[in-house]
Design an enzyme around this catalytic site. Structure first.
Site, PDB file in Angstrom:
ATOM      1  CD1 TRP A 166      14.470  57.807  10.032  1.00 27.21           C
ATOM      2  CD2 TRP A 166      14.609  58.093   7.818  1.00 27.21           C
ATOM      3  NE1 TRP A 166      15.114  56.709   9.510  1.00 27.21           N
ATOM      4  CE2 TRP A 166      15.217  56.858   8.155  1.00 27.21           C
ATOM      5  CE3 TRP A 166      14.583  58.475   6.475  1.00 27.21           C
ATOM      6  CZ2 TRP A 166      15.782  56.012   7.203  1.00 27.21           C
ATOM      7  CZ3 TRP A 166      15.145  57.626   5.518  1.00 27.21           C
ATOM      8  CH2 TRP A 166      15.733  56.415   5.884  1.00 27.21           C
ATOM      9  CG  ASN A 167      10.266  56.352   5.287  1.00 29.71           C
ATOM     10  OD1 ASN A 167       9.509  56.743   6.176  1.00 29.71           O
ATOM     11  ND2 ASN A 167      10.092  55.198   4.663  1.00 29.71           N
ATOM     12  NE  ARG A 216       0.351  55.368   5.838  1.00 30.50           N
ATOM     13  CZ  ARG A 216       1.089  54.672   4.970  1.00 30.50           C
ATOM     14  NH1 ARG A 216       0.787  54.695   3.688  1.00 30.50           N
ATOM     15  NH2 ARG A 216       2.104  53.982   5.367  1.00 30.50           N
ATOM     16  CE  LYS A 218       9.647  58.816  18.984  1.00 31.45           C
ATOM     17  NZ  LYS A 218      10.589  59.551  18.155  1.00 31.45           N
ATOM     18  N   PRO A 219       7.393  62.546  16.185  1.00 28.86           N
ATOM     19  CG  PRO A 219       8.075  64.706  15.543  1.00 28.86           C
ATOM     20  CD  PRO A 219       7.346  63.941  16.643  1.00 28.86           C
ATOM     21  CB  ALA A 220      11.743  60.325  12.580  1.00 33.18           C
ATOM     22  CD  GLU A 226       3.798  50.913   6.943  1.00 28.53           C
ATOM     23  OE1 GLU A 226       4.602  49.977   6.700  1.00 28.53           O
ATOM     24  OE2 GLU A 226       3.959  52.078   6.600  1.00 28.53           O
ATOM     25  CG  LEU A 227       5.875  46.674  12.241  1.00 30.26           C
ATOM     26  CD1 LEU A 227       5.998  45.476  13.155  1.00 30.26           C
ATOM     27  CD2 LEU A 227       6.256  47.949  12.978  1.00 30.26           C
ATOM     28  NE  ARG A 267       6.390  56.742  -3.040  1.00 27.93           N
ATOM     29  CZ  ARG A 267       5.761  56.139  -2.041  1.00 27.93           C
ATOM     30  NH1 ARG A 267       5.868  54.830  -1.884  1.00 27.93           N
ATOM     31  NH2 ARG A 267       4.999  56.823  -1.220  1.00 27.93           N
ATOM     32  CB  CYS A 308       8.522  49.866   4.550  1.00 26.58           C
ATOM     33  SG  CYS A 308       7.001  50.759   4.470  1.00 26.58           S
ATOM     34  CD  GLU A 357      12.479  47.529   5.330  1.00 18.06           C
ATOM     35  OE1 GLU A 357      11.561  48.017   4.679  1.00 18.06           O
ATOM     36  OE2 GLU A 357      12.676  47.801   6.522  1.00 18.06           O
TER      37      GLU A 357
HETATM   38  C1  SIN Z   1       6.718  53.704   4.117  1.00 23.05           C
HETATM   39  O1  SIN Z   1       7.724  53.526   3.479  1.00 23.05           O
HETATM   40  O2  SIN Z   1       6.720  53.525   5.347  1.00 23.05           O
HETATM   41  C2  SIN Z   1       5.411  54.155   3.515  1.00 23.05           C
HETATM   42  C3  SIN Z   1       5.410  54.190   2.043  1.00 23.05           C
HETATM   43  C4  SIN Z   1       4.105  54.660   1.447  1.00 23.05           C
HETATM   44  O3  SIN Z   1       3.182  55.132   2.106  1.00 23.05           O
HETATM   45  O4  SIN Z   1       3.993  54.544   0.245  1.00 23.05           O
END
Ligand code: SIN
Length: 479
Positions: free
Chosen positions: A152-153, A161, A176-178, A252-253, A280, A286, A383
């Protein structure tokens, strides 16, 4: 209702409309108001989407790369032409400030542009075997139907991507989106169709709850790959499911990024980098610095400068157009952030600025700086995903590197130094897939994004991104 939301038309249901499946409520995090109800997918709908993707796979893989490239290029151009509209929708469901929403749309569109350029440059290889007995021909081929699960972020950038390299390579996808932010994904799927993407190449599903449908999709023989962005815990669950069918995976965790301010750092440069990286998306990335290790020589100056900048940021309580800080995604996220701050304070950390969840309709948390955080405080191990910067002082550089590496995550590390050689030398010693030296923003469609250790497998973006969707077939031949 904004135009973009209305334009989604029949994809969305109003609050009370009857429908066969379930309905997912979508909220505006800046007010807590219900903004849409979206039809959810049943397990059978998801399996039908897999079959549709399978039927479309052969034709799409056979399409000339130039044709695929031009569709992706049109997606880039259309996305930029509709940037304001998409940003408004994205902001509505995600709660990020408008400037960031616009930036995210441009970032997302850039993946379409980059992979449109990559689509026509997929190369194989021909060589003579060392014994001279044959030619070794290596053919790139699409992996096939891919399941792509996004967070969702970044409701625009994360789906694009994944979708763009898959399509560039000749794969078809199920996305499958959030559940918190599905509207932008619907808009993008519709945009892609308008730009000429053949039916069945991109299929959106929204199972809720998602697990049963995800298990069923990953068990389907047509699915050959799963790509996921999200938490380490869910990533491990998906990896276990993927193992049962030996699927290709891209993960991508989560991260737990250290931000190391060395003794020779320029405090102004370090402060601006920290603000850019930490704030940001209101800290909900992440790659956000989670632990700021500051050498005692610059600690007072850096703490003061960072706190002043954090305190001066405009929080978007009333949807101010110039807001710099957005809302968190839910009350649950806000409570998590507040709980981490409280636990740090209970262990002796000082709140230099912020430290409160304001009493308002939206899910906001004040930009916060915590000084003198104990190196073993729980806030440094998890996190934060919010606008909180915990600072830890250090005297010994080797010890700072050791603390920075003392985590199972390894997505990104930041190093601040007035001496580039020194910064790079420390950067080399940090266990991370990405290192930022004297800057806060690293994300770029043309760069390989990804982590080491439990932060993930594979890279997104860059020349590497398309490889995640290609197999290499070896053909032995005598010419
Ligand atoms: C993410 O937070 O999952 C991706 C951040 C980014 O692409 O810069």
């Amino acid at each position: 209702m904004i135009d973009a939301l209305n334009q989604l038309g029949e994809l969305l249901l109003d609050g009370d409309a009857p429908h066969a499946n379930g309905k997912l409520d979508v909220f505006d995090p800046t007010t807590g108001d219900l903004i849409a109800g979206v039809a959810t997918s049943m397990v059978d709908d998801c399996l039908a989407a897999v079959e549709t993707a399978e039927q479309a796979a052969g034709g799409w893989a056979a399409a000339p790369p130039r044709e695929r490239a031009e569709i992706l290029r049109r997606c880039y151009e259309t996305m930029m032409a509709e940037q304001a509209q998409i940003a408004a929708l994205l902001q509505l469901e995600n709660g990020k400030p408008m400037a960031e929403a616009l930036g995210e749309v441009a970032y997302a569109a850039d993946f379409f542009r980059w992979f449109s350029e990559e689509a026509v440059r997929i190369a194989g290889e021909v060589r003579r075997a060392p014994m001279g007995d044959k030619r070794i021909i290596v053919l790139p081929e699409p992996v096939g139907v891919s399941l792509q699960i996004t967070p969702w972020n970044f409701p625009a950038a994360m789906p694009v991507r994944k979708i763009a390299p898959a399509l560039a390579a000749g794969c078809t996808t199920i996305v499958k989106p959030a559940p918190a932010t599905p509207l932008t994904a619907y808009y993008i799927a519709d945009l892609m169709e308008r730009c000429g993407t053949p039916v069945g190449v991109v299929n959106l599903v929204l199972p809720e709850p998602p697990n049963e449908a995800t298990v069923a999709m990953l068990a389907h023989r047509a699915v050959h790959k799963v790509s996921f962005t999200g938490s380490i815990a869910v990533g491990k669950h998906l990896l276990r499911l993927a193992a049962d069918r030996v699927l290709r995976t891209s993960m991508e965790l989560g991260g737990n990024a250290p931000f190391v301010v060395l003794a020779d750092a320029d405090v102004e440069v370090a402060t601006e980098a920290a603000i850019a990286a930490k704030m940001r998306n209101t800290g909900a990335t992440c790659v956000a610095p989670n632990r700021l290790y500051v050498h005692e020589r610059v600690a007072d100056d850096f703490t003061e400068a960072l706190s002043a900048r954090m305190a001066g940021l405009t929080v978007g309580y009333d949807r101010q157009p110039d807001a710099q800080v957005g809302a968190l995604i839910s009350t649950r996220e806000r409570e998590k952030v507040a709980g981490l701050v409280t636990s740090a304070v209970d262990r002796g950390a000082k709140v230099v600025t912020g430290g409160r969840a304001p009493d308002c309709g939206g899910y906001f948390y004040e930009p916060t700086v915590l000084a003198d955080v104990e190196p073993d405080a729980p806030i440094l191990a998890r996190e934060i995903f919010g606008p909180v910067a915990p600072l830890v002082r250090f005297r010994d550089e080797a010890r700072a590197i050791e603390m920075a590496n003392d985590t199972d995550a390894g997505l990104i590390a930041y190093v601040m130094s007035g001496d580039m050689g020194h910064g790079l030398t420390v950067g080399e010693q940090l266990d991370a897939g990405m290192v930022a030296v004297n800057r806060g923003i690293i994300s770029d469609a043309s760069a390989p994004f990804g982590g080491v250790k439990e932060s993930g497998i594979g890279r997104e973006g860059g020349f590497e991104g398309i490889e995640e969707y290609l197999e290499r077939k070896y053909v032995a031949s005598n010419w």
